[in-house]
Design a protein around this motif. Structure first.
Motif, PDB file in Angstrom:
ATOM      1  N   THR A  41       0.838  -1.204   0.000  1.00 10.25           N
ATOM      2  CA  THR A  41       0.000   0.000   0.000  1.00 10.25           C
ATOM      3  C   THR A  41       0.872   1.252   0.000  1.00 10.25           C
ATOM      4  O   THR A  41       2.091   1.168   0.202  1.00 10.25           O
ATOM      5  N   ASP A  42       0.255   2.408  -0.188  1.00  8.83           N
ATOM      6  CA  ASP A  42       1.001   3.669  -0.193  1.00  8.83           C
ATOM      7  C   ASP A  42       1.495   4.062   1.194  1.00  8.83           C
ATOM      8  O   ASP A  42       2.465   4.793   1.321  1.00  8.83           O
ATOM      9  N   GLU A  43       0.804   3.606   2.237  1.00  6.28           N
ATOM     10  CA  GLU A  43       1.167   3.983   3.598  1.00  6.28           C
ATOM     11  C   GLU A  43       1.155   2.752   4.515  1.00  6.28           C
ATOM     12  O   GLU A  43       0.206   2.522   5.262  1.00  6.28           O
ATOM     13  N   PRO A  44       2.223   1.954   4.474  1.00  2.00           N
ATOM     14  CA  PRO A  44       2.268   0.748   5.304  1.00  2.00           C
ATOM     15  C   PRO A  44       2.431   1.078   6.787  1.00  2.00           C
ATOM     16  O   PRO A  44       2.866   2.170   7.157  1.00  2.00           O
ATOM     17  N   ILE A  45       2.061   0.126   7.615  1.00  3.87           N
ATOM     18  CA  ILE A  45       2.216   0.214   9.062  1.00  3.87           C
ATOM     19  C   ILE A  45       3.288  -0.800   9.470  1.00  3.87           C
ATOM     20  O   ILE A  45       3.264  -1.944   9.026  1.00  3.87           O
ATOM     21  N   ASN A  50       6.710  -3.450  20.488  1.00  2.00           N
ATOM     22  CA  ASN A  50       5.346  -3.025  20.793  1.00  2.00           C
ATOM     23  C   ASN A  50       5.069  -1.599  20.327  1.00  2.00           C
ATOM     24  O   ASN A  50       4.112  -0.981  20.760  1.00  2.00           O
ATOM     25  N   GLN A  51       5.914  -1.085  19.442  1.00  2.00           N
ATOM     26  CA  GLN A  51       5.759   0.278  18.941  1.00  2.00           C
ATOM     27  C   GLN A  51       5.270   0.265  17.494  1.00  2.00           C
ATOM     28  O   GLN A  51       5.742  -0.533  16.684  1.00  2.00           O
ATOM     29  N   LEU A  52       4.343   1.167  17.176  1.00  2.00           N
ATOM     30  CA  LEU A  52       3.791   1.274  15.829  1.00  2.00           C
ATOM     31  C   LEU A  52       4.395   2.459  15.087  1.00  2.00           C
ATOM     32  O   LEU A  52       4.640   3.511  15.677  1.00  2.00           O
ATOM     33  N   TYR A  53       4.590   2.270  13.779  1.00  2.00           N
ATOM     34  CA  TYR A  53       5.103   3.328  12.914  1.00  2.00           C
ATOM     35  C   TYR A  53       4.264   3.342  11.643  1.00  2.00           C
ATOM     36  O   TYR A  53       3.900   2.295  11.128  1.00  2.00           O
ATOM     37  N   GLU A  54       3.980   4.542  11.147  1.00  2.00           N
ATOM     38  CA  GLU A  54       3.298   4.654   9.867  1.00  2.00           C
ATOM     39  C   GLU A  54       4.297   5.214   8.864  1.00  2.00           C
ATOM     40  O   GLU A  54       5.151   6.022   9.205  1.00  2.00           O
ATOM     41  N   THR A  94      18.548   0.292  -4.289  1.00  2.00           N
ATOM     42  CA  THR A  94      17.152   0.708  -4.393  1.00  2.00           C
ATOM     43  C   THR A  94      17.068   2.179  -4.772  1.00  2.00           C
ATOM     44  O   THR A  94      18.020   2.939  -4.564  1.00  2.00           O
ATOM     45  N   ASN A  95      15.938   2.537  -5.334  1.00  2.00           N
ATOM     46  CA  ASN A  95      15.626   3.931  -5.625  1.00  2.00           C
ATOM     47  C   ASN A  95      14.410   4.378  -4.834  1.00  2.00           C
ATOM     48  O   ASN A  95      13.807   5.398  -5.133  1.00  2.00           O
ATOM     49  N   THR A  96      14.032   3.581  -3.830  1.00  2.00           N
ATOM     50  CA  THR A  96      12.842   3.856  -3.033  1.00  2.00           C
ATOM     51  C   THR A  96      13.207   3.857  -1.562  1.00  2.00           C
ATOM     52  O   THR A  96      13.994   3.028  -1.115  1.00  2.00           O
ATOM     53  N   LYS A  97      12.631   4.783  -0.820  1.00  2.00           N
ATOM     54  CA  LYS A  97      12.800   4.747   0.637  1.00  2.00           C
ATOM     55  C   LYS A  97      11.440   4.884   1.286  1.00  2.00           C
ATOM     56  O   LYS A  97      10.515   5.493   0.752  1.00  2.00           O
ATOM     57  N   LEU A  98      11.319   4.269   2.435  1.00  3.31           N
ATOM     58  CA  LEU A  98      10.108   4.319   3.225  1.00  3.31           C
ATOM     59  C   LEU A  98      10.420   5.155   4.463  1.00  3.31           C
ATOM     60  O   LEU A  98      11.229   4.757   5.296  1.00  3.31           O
ATOM     61  N   VAL A  99       9.830   6.336   4.544  1.00  6.03           N
ATOM     62  CA  VAL A  99      10.046   7.212   5.693  1.00  6.03           C
ATOM     63  C   VAL A  99       8.935   6.922   6.694  1.00  6.03           C
ATOM     64  O   VAL A  99       7.754   7.018   6.357  1.00  6.03           O
ATOM     65  N   VAL A 100       9.321   6.532   7.915  1.00  2.00           N
ATOM     66  CA  VAL A 100       8.344   6.156   8.926  1.00  2.00           C
ATOM     67  C   VAL A 100       8.445   7.084  10.123  1.00  2.00           C
ATOM     68  O   VAL A 100       9.511   7.605  10.445  1.00  2.00           O
ATOM     69  N   SER A 101       7.311   7.289  10.760  1.00  2.00           N
ATOM     70  CA  SER A 101       7.267   8.074  11.989  1.00  2.00           C
ATOM     71  C   SER A 101       6.387   7.336  12.986  1.00  2.00           C
ATOM     72  O   SER A 101       5.538   6.525  12.611  1.00  2.00           O
ATOM     73  N   ARG A 102       6.589   7.620  14.245  1.00  2.62           N
ATOM     74  CA  ARG A 102       5.879   6.936  15.319  1.00  2.62           C
ATOM     75  C   ARG A 102       4.384   7.202  15.202  1.00  2.62           C
ATOM     76  O   ARG A 102       3.951   8.315  14.918  1.00  2.62           O
ATOM     77  N   ALA A 103       3.592   6.167  15.411  1.00  2.00           N
ATOM     78  CA  ALA A 103       2.139   6.264  15.375  1.00  2.00           C
ATOM     79  C   ALA A 103       1.603   5.715  16.692  1.00  2.00           C
ATOM     80  O   ALA A 103       2.214   4.833  17.302  1.00  2.00           O
ATOM     81  N   PHE A 104       0.479   6.226  17.100  1.00  2.00           N
ATOM     82  CA  PHE A 104      -0.137   5.778  18.342  1.00  2.00           C
ATOM     83  C   PHE A 104      -1.549   5.319  18.049  1.00  2.00           C
ATOM     84  O   PHE A 104      -2.311   6.016  17.373  1.00  2.00           O
ATOM     85  N   ALA A 105      -1.892   4.140  18.538  1.00  2.00           N
ATOM     86  CA  ALA A 105      -3.230   3.589  18.320  1.00  2.00           C
ATOM     87  C   ALA A 105      -4.222   4.322  19.214  1.00  2.00           C
ATOM     88  O   ALA A 105      -3.930   4.640  20.364  1.00  2.00           O
ATOM     89  N   LYS A 106      -5.393   4.599  18.668  1.00  2.00           N
ATOM     90  CA  LYS A 106      -6.454   5.251  19.415  1.00  2.00           C
ATOM     91  C   LYS A 106      -7.602   4.258  19.558  1.00  2.00           C
ATOM     92  O   LYS A 106      -7.886   3.505  18.633  1.00  2.00           O
TER      93      LYS A 106
END
Length: 131
Positions: A41-45, A50-54, A94-106
């Protein structure tokens, strides 16, 4: 006899970049587990421990190269007249990078279709109609 169906496996290397100062604490855990949801997908998780990143995919400027440590004596750098610390071998690019940042479940808010919503009298199933 060969099967009429052949399985094709495609490998693609992706550089994962953590936005800000996130990620280093999660990756430094011993026996850390990493799970990726929606890689296509365009925005993987990504779940690291136990930490989530989007994440979001971006094209790199130039090509990112991957190397592995190789066995043997590290070569000398004749240009700077120094001995290198490690011997490396090319692994991939590779010519692709996945930039991830911390996400918090609500927590999910209760929807109008939840079990505690009362139906009008005429739409309720009577006890005698239950099978």
């Amino acid at each position: 006899m060969e099967s009429e169906y052949e399985e094709t496996v495609e490998e693609q290397y992706i550089l994962v970049e953590f936005a800000g100062n996130t990620g280093s604490d999660a990756l430094n855990q011993e026996n850390v587990s990493i799970k990726v949801l929606g890689m296509e997908t365009d925005e993987p998780i990504i779940k690291i421990g136990n930490q989530l990143y989007e994440g979001k995919y971006y094209d790199t400027i130039g090509t990112e190269l991957f190397f592995t440590e190789a066995e043997g004596e590290p070569p000398s750098d004749t240009l700077f007249d120094t001995k290198l610390e490690k011997k490396l071998e090319f692994y991939g690019k590779t010519n692709t990078k996945l930039v991830v940042s911390r996400a918090f479940a609500k927590p999910l808010e209760q929807s109008k279709n939840s079990a505690d919503v009362r139906l009008p009298e005429e739409t309720r199933v009577s006890d005698s109609a239950k099978i």
